[in-house]
Scaffold this motif. Structure first.
Motif, PDB file in Angstrom:
ATOM      1  N   ASN A 117       0.892  -1.064  -0.045  1.00 36.79           N
ATOM      2  CA  ASN A 117      -0.073   0.137  -0.105  1.00 36.79           C
ATOM      3  C   ASN A 117       0.788   1.388  -0.054  1.00 36.79           C
ATOM      4  N   ASP A 118       2.140   1.280  -0.217  1.00 38.03           N
ATOM      5  CA  ASP A 118       3.079   2.143  -0.201  1.00 38.03           C
ATOM      6  C   ASP A 118       3.640   2.862  -1.460  1.00 38.03           C
ATOM      7  N   LEU A 119       3.090   1.963  -2.668  1.00 38.15           N
ATOM      8  CA  LEU A 119       3.836   2.254  -4.144  1.00 38.15           C
ATOM      9  C   LEU A 119       2.880   3.138  -4.998  1.00 38.15           C
ATOM     10  N   THR A 120       3.482   3.773  -5.961  1.00 38.51           N
ATOM     11  CA  THR A 120       2.873   4.349  -7.231  1.00 38.51           C
ATOM     12  C   THR A 120       3.223   3.416  -8.402  1.00 38.51           C
ATOM     13  N   ILE A 121       2.162   3.071  -8.812  1.00 37.50           N
ATOM     14  CA  ILE A 121       2.230   1.962  -9.870  1.00 37.50           C
ATOM     15  C   ILE A 121       1.684   2.890 -11.257  1.00 37.50           C
ATOM     16  N   VAL A 122       2.427   2.710 -12.080  1.00 37.23           N
ATOM     17  CA  VAL A 122       2.185   3.099 -13.654  1.00 37.23           C
ATOM     18  C   VAL A 122       2.026   1.948 -14.243  1.00 37.23           C
ATOM     19  N   THR A 123       1.122   1.804 -15.071  1.00 41.35           N
ATOM     20  CA  THR A 123       0.932   0.827 -16.224  1.00 41.35           C
ATOM     21  C   THR A 123       0.214   1.103 -17.561  1.00 41.35           C
ATOM     22  N   ASN A 124       0.518   0.623 -18.534  1.00 42.53           N
ATOM     23  CA  ASN A 124      -0.090   0.782 -19.902  1.00 42.53           C
ATOM     24  C   ASN A 124      -1.300  -0.762 -19.935  1.00 42.53           C
ATOM     25  N   SER A 125      -1.151  -1.442 -19.014  1.00 40.52           N
ATOM     26  CA  SER A 125      -1.834  -2.651 -19.127  1.00 40.52           C
ATOM     27  C   SER A 125      -3.392  -2.404 -18.519  1.00 40.52           C
ATOM     28  N   MET A 126      -4.504  -2.696 -19.304  1.00 34.11           N
ATOM     29  CA  MET A 126      -5.878  -2.672 -18.882  1.00 34.11           C
ATOM     30  C   MET A 126      -6.027  -3.815 -17.735  1.00 34.11           C
ATOM     31  N   ILE A 127      -5.274  -4.920 -17.824  1.00 31.49           N
ATOM     32  CA  ILE A 127      -5.552  -6.060 -17.162  1.00 31.49           C
ATOM     33  C   ILE A 127      -5.009  -5.960 -15.615  1.00 31.49           C
ATOM     34  N   ALA A 128      -3.576  -5.502 -15.731  1.00 28.93           N
ATOM     35  CA  ALA A 128      -3.026  -4.980 -14.540  1.00 28.93           C
ATOM     36  C   ALA A 128      -3.831  -3.876 -13.689  1.00 28.93           C
ATOM     37  N   ALA A 129      -4.585  -3.134 -14.463  1.00 30.13           N
ATOM     38  CA  ALA A 129      -5.187  -1.838 -13.854  1.00 30.13           C
ATOM     39  C   ALA A 129      -6.521  -2.589 -13.183  1.00 30.13           C
ATOM     40  N   GLN A 130      -7.133  -3.485 -13.840  1.00 25.40           N
ATOM     41  CA  GLN A 130      -8.229  -4.303 -13.156  1.00 25.40           C
ATOM     42  C   GLN A 130      -8.004  -5.017 -11.877  1.00 25.40           C
ATOM     43  N   VAL A 131      -6.690  -5.719 -12.106  1.00 22.06           N
ATOM     44  CA  VAL A 131      -6.091  -6.359 -10.864  1.00 22.06           C
ATOM     45  C   VAL A 131      -6.136  -5.504  -9.679  1.00 22.06           C
ATOM     46  N   LEU A 132      -5.525  -4.336 -10.093  1.00 16.12           N
ATOM     47  CA  LEU A 132      -4.964  -3.220  -8.951  1.00 16.12           C
ATOM     48  C   LEU A 132      -6.298  -2.176  -8.503  1.00 16.12           C
ATOM     49  N   GLN A 133      -7.457  -2.470  -9.120  1.00  4.27           N
ATOM     50  CA  GLN A 133      -8.569  -1.430  -9.068  1.00  4.27           C
ATOM     51  C   GLN A 133      -9.063  -1.124  -7.678  1.00  4.27           C
ATOM     52  N   ASP A 134      -8.688  -2.071  -6.542  1.00  3.19           N
ATOM     53  CA  ASP A 134      -8.956  -1.803  -5.179  1.00  3.19           C
ATOM     54  C   ASP A 134      -7.768  -1.963  -4.400  1.00  3.19           C
ATOM     55  N   THR A 135      -6.597  -1.479  -5.061  1.00  2.00           N
ATOM     56  CA  THR A 135      -5.458  -1.244  -4.403  1.00  2.00           C
ATOM     57  C   THR A 135      -5.181  -0.318  -3.262  1.00  2.00           C
ATOM     58  N   GLY A 136      -4.416  -0.551  -2.305  1.00  2.00           N
ATOM     59  CA  GLY A 136      -3.945   0.900  -1.499  1.00  2.00           C
ATOM     60  C   GLY A 136      -2.963   1.660  -2.087  1.00  2.00           C
ATOM     61  N   ASN A 137      -2.516   1.086  -3.152  1.00  2.00           N
ATOM     62  CA  ASN A 137      -1.319   1.812  -3.762  1.00  2.00           C
ATOM     63  C   ASN A 137      -1.851   2.849  -4.698  1.00  2.00           C
ATOM     64  N   GLN A 138      -1.037   3.926  -4.969  1.00  2.00           N
ATOM     65  CA  GLN A 138      -1.558   5.103  -5.855  1.00  2.00           C
ATOM     66  C   GLN A 138      -1.398   4.262  -7.555  1.00  2.00           C
ATOM     67  N   LEU A 139      -2.386   4.326  -8.231  1.00  2.00           N
ATOM     68  CA  LEU A 139      -2.577   3.699  -9.537  1.00  2.00           C
ATOM     69  C   LEU A 139      -2.596   4.655 -10.515  1.00  2.00           C
ATOM     70  N   LEU A 140      -1.414   4.673 -11.401  1.00  2.00           N
ATOM     71  CA  LEU A 140      -1.472   5.759 -12.735  1.00  2.00           C
ATOM     72  C   LEU A 140      -1.669   4.828 -13.936  1.00  2.00           C
ATOM     73  N   VAL A 141      -2.748   5.085 -14.696  1.00  2.00           N
ATOM     74  CA  VAL A 141      -2.918   4.280 -16.097  1.00  2.00           C
ATOM     75  C   VAL A 141      -2.550   5.299 -17.330  1.00  2.00           C
ATOM     76  N   THR A 142      -1.582   4.681 -17.931  1.00  2.00           N
ATOM     77  CA  THR A 142      -1.358   5.722 -19.225  1.00  2.00           C
ATOM     78  C   THR A 142      -2.414   6.349 -19.964  1.00  2.00           C
ATOM     79  N   GLY A 143      -3.479   5.368 -20.435  1.00  2.00           N
ATOM     80  CA  GLY A 143      -4.276   5.819 -21.225  1.00  2.00           C
ATOM     81  C   GLY A 143      -3.804   5.554 -22.750  1.00  2.00           C
ATOM     82  N   GLY A 144      -4.434   6.034 -23.733  1.00  2.00           N
ATOM     83  CA  GLY A 144      -3.804   6.042 -25.188  1.00  2.00           C
ATOM     84  C   GLY A 144      -5.060   5.080 -25.763  1.00  2.00           C
TER      85      GLY A 144
END
Length: 252
Positions: A117-144
């Motif tokens: 719950n201490d991370l900033t996670i950046v991803t261009n993966s829709m699957i990874a974003a879905q896995v992390l949708q309820d994460t305590g980490n900060q989630l940044l999705v690139t979009g595109g």
């Protein structure tokens, strides 16, 4: 115009054949400014790797290198991918900024990072974003632009997002290996992967051993671009010969 070096030339041959559906030897020689003998040697190599097929005076893309649907990839080698993801998670620094590439092995890592719950996670993966949708980490999705075959975001929007971020560690996947590094089956993911590696202080390649029997169409980075390569078992002598001594190998 300078002639392209070996791996660049092979990538351009593949791109041209895939884009047009077929090509002739003379056509490729003229396009690349090399002799027909050089082209024939390249085509023999690409045919041996089962990337292209020759017949009736032309070369065509190999049907075996049409990309597998994501759902098929996801069900393959699950135990190996889970072992790799567990090791990868141990490399993530506290309060780190992490990039997660698209791909099924990296998606397994996303599941592991749900425990943090201490991370900033950046991803261009829709699957990874879905896995992390309820994460305590900060989630940044690139979009595109969404590339549906891999459920990944590609294109200039995603690339610009990565160019504005510096990450501590990038976890990268692949479809197979060329002699010089990891490769993928879609040219549309080349630029986003290069941008991710450029933005990262450390880059980690995640791949199970089956990738040594596969070759993606496009080399996206040399092995020297990676700090660590995580795999599920020790490599044999034949597999090791393709890797630089500087590459740190990790396995269970």
């Amino acid at each position: 115009m300078a002639k392209p070096i070996d791996y660049e030339r092979k990538n351009r041959i593949i791109s041209h054949v895939v884009a047009n559906g077929h090509a002739k030897v003379n056509e490729l020689a003229e396009l690349l400014g090399v002799t027909t003998e050089t082209i024939r040697k390249d085509l023999a190599y690409l045919q041996e790797k089962k990337i292209l097929e020759k017949g009736h005076g032309v070369v065509t893309p190999s049907s075996s290198y049409l990309e597998n649907p994501y759902a098929v990839k996801e069900r393959k080698d699950v135990e190996a991918k889970t072992q790799i993801a567990h090791l990868a998670a141990s490399l993530v620094p506290e309060q780190g900024v992490v990039f997660l590439d698209s791909g099924t092995t990296v998606a397994q890592l996303a599941k592991q990072l749900n425990l943090r719950n201490d991370l900033t996670i950046v991803t261009n993966s829709m699957i990874a974003a879905q896995v992390l949708q309820d994460t305590g980490n900060q989630l940044l999705v690139t979009g595109g632009e969404l590339r549906q075959a891999s459920f990944s975001y590609v294109g200039s929007w995603a690339i610009k997002a990565l160019q504005q971020i510096k990450v501590d560690i990038a976890f990268m996947g692949c479809d197979g290996f060329h002699d010089g590094g990891p490769s993928i089956r879609s040219f549309r993911e080349l630029d986003i992967k290069e941008a991710a590696i450029t933005s990262a202080k450390r880059s980690v390649l995640l791949a199970d051993s089956s990738k040594f029997q596969q070759t993606g169409m496009y080399l996206y980075a040399p092995f020297e671009s990676f700090d660590v390569f995580i795999i599920e078992r020790a490599l044999n002598a034949e597999e090791k010969q393709y890797l630089p001594d500087s590459l740190n190998m990790l396995h269970p």
